[in-house]
Design a protein around this motif. Structure first.
Motif, short mmCIF file in Angstrom:
data_model
loop_
_atom_site.label_atom_id
_atom_site.label_comp_id
_atom_site.label_asym_id
_atom_site.label_seq_id
_atom_site.Cartn_x
_atom_site.Cartn_y
_atom_site.Cartn_z
N THR A 132 0.85 -1.19 0.00
CA THR A 132 0.00 0.00 0.00
C THR A 132 0.89 1.25 0.00
O THR A 132 2.06 1.19 0.37
N THR A 133 0.32 2.37 -0.40
CA THR A 133 1.09 3.62 -0.39
C THR A 133 1.51 3.98 1.02
O THR A 133 2.58 4.55 1.23
N GLY A 134 0.69 3.62 2.01
CA GLY A 134 1.02 3.91 3.40
C GLY A 134 2.26 3.17 3.86
O GLY A 134 3.12 3.74 4.56
N MET A 135 2.39 1.91 3.46
CA MET A 135 3.56 1.12 3.86
C MET A 135 4.82 1.63 3.16
O MET A 135 5.89 1.67 3.76
N ILE A 136 4.70 2.00 1.89
CA ILE A 136 5.84 2.56 1.16
C ILE A 136 6.27 3.88 1.79
O ILE A 136 7.47 4.15 1.97
N GLU A 137 5.31 4.68 2.17
CA GLU A 137 5.60 5.98 2.79
C GLU A 137 6.35 5.80 4.12
O GLU A 137 7.32 6.51 4.41
N LYS A 138 5.90 4.84 4.93
CA LYS A 138 6.58 4.57 6.21
C LYS A 138 8.00 4.07 6.00
O LYS A 138 8.92 4.45 6.74
N ALA A 139 8.19 3.22 5.00
CA ALA A 139 9.53 2.69 4.72
C ALA A 139 10.48 3.80 4.28
O ALA A 139 11.64 3.86 4.70
N LEU A 140 9.99 4.71 3.45
CA LEU A 140 10.82 5.83 3.01
C LEU A 140 11.09 6.80 4.15
O LEU A 140 12.18 7.37 4.25
N ASP A 141 10.09 6.99 5.00
CA ASP A 141 10.29 7.85 6.18
C ASP A 141 11.38 7.28 7.08
O ASP A 141 12.18 8.01 7.66
N GLN A 142 11.40 5.95 7.20
CA GLN A 142 12.43 5.29 8.01
C GLN A 142 13.82 5.56 7.44
O GLN A 142 14.77 5.83 8.19
N LEU A 143 13.94 5.49 6.11
CA LEU A 143 15.23 5.74 5.48
C LEU A 143 15.67 7.20 5.64
O LEU A 143 16.83 7.49 5.91
#
Length: 313
Positions: A132-143
């Motif tokens: 989902t876009t939410g999961m991708i967003e969280k992963a990028l935020d982590q990076l």
């Protein structure tokens, strides 16, 4: 006795504007545009310059209302360059000056576009399902918040097995790996999406890999030779890292092939052409719409595999 206050003839007062600046020939030139219209023009949404420019003039300083003298324009852009071409160059190549609200809105638009592109191109390598876009967003935020190098360095410290030499080698390797620091407004969403995908694949904050759909495309051979009518709408490619997307023109076959990233087989049987190849999930919809619209039912797309992962990308 009242006295008249003379205003210099090259002064024009403008308010509530967005500025676009370009430095050329040791001078800085500005044009005054309507708010939000510059982005619409650059993205192709707005094509009428009258709706973009507040006034068709070039300034040395919009805030002071000081227009650029013709000799300055001639020296910087060439003596025979029409004013309209000068304005177009500033509009296309200049740096846009925006207020805090506009900058935030612009950043949000680019951010959402980047997330949408990435979410359409990465999958879980085991389940082969998209995130989902939410999961991708969280992963990028982590990076962006922790940094890939920091994340890997912490793993090395936690293991307690790394020697100083190994630690130095790990740091050097980390420097060479793709990083993600967040979205900016100075680069295209497509080129930033490519950077984001490379960083996610390199650091794996969540299990991801690039995915391509395996398709069978068929079409009548006499249709393939016809000139394509509709415009191309392709997604980000590896070669788009500089922010420039290629435009394909030509026959219907040329345009179909422009969507295909890798050809597995291609053959002509009688009056029918068949191709089996790989297409990114984000390009599948556009390909299907193009074939349906251009071939008038004489071409079709069949999905052979929903997500074929490419670990090496």
């Amino acid at each position: 006795m009242p006295q008249n206050i003379n205003q210099p003839s090259n002064q024009i007062r403008l308010t509530n504007v967005s500025l676009v600046r370009l430095k050329k020939g040791k001078k800085r030139f500005e044009i005054a545009c309507y708010k939000n219209k510059v982005l619409e023009y650059r993205s192709g949404v707005e094509t009428d310059l009258d709706n973009v420019l507040q006034i068709p003039s070039v300034f040395l300083s919009v805030s002071k209302g000081q227009t650029a003298p013709s000799q300055d324009l001639a020296k910087a852009f060439g003596p025979k360059t029409p004013l309209n071409e000068i304005i177009m160059e500033i509009l296309n190549k200049g740096e846009m000056q925006v207020g805090e609200k506009e900058r935030h809105a612009q950043l949000e638009r680019v951010h959402h576009e980047v997330i949408d592109i990435v979410a359409g191109k990465l999958v879980d390598p085991k389940s082969k399902r998209v995130y989902t876009t939410g999961m991708i967003e969280k992963a990028l935020d982590q990076l962006s918040s922790h940094g890939g190098a920091t994340h890997k360095a912490d793993e090395g410290k936690a293991s307690g097995t790394a020697t100083p030499t190994n630690g130095e080698a790990s740091k050097e390797k980390a420097k060479e790996m793709p990083t993600w620091t967040g979205v900016v407004t100075t680069k295209s969403a497509k080129s930033q999406a490519l950077e984001a995908m490379k960083a996610l694949i390199a650091w794996q904050p969540i299990p991801v890999s690039r995915a391509r759909m395996r398709l069978r495309l068929t079409c009548a051979t006499n249709v393939l030779k016809q000139a394509a009518k509709s415009s191309v709408k392709k997604e980000v490619e590896e070669e788009d890292a500089d922010g420039e997307s290629g435009k394909s023109t030509g026959t219907i076959k040329d345009r179909i092939l422009s969507y295909v990233e890798q050809i597995e087989s291609q053959d002509t049987i009688g009056q029918e052409w068949e191709l089996i190849g790989f297409v990114e999930p984000g390009a599948f919809k556009g390909l299907g719409e193009f074939i349906n619209g251009e071939t008038k039912g004489r071409g079709r797309v069949e999905v052979l595999d929903m997500a074929v992962t490419h670990e090496g990308d």
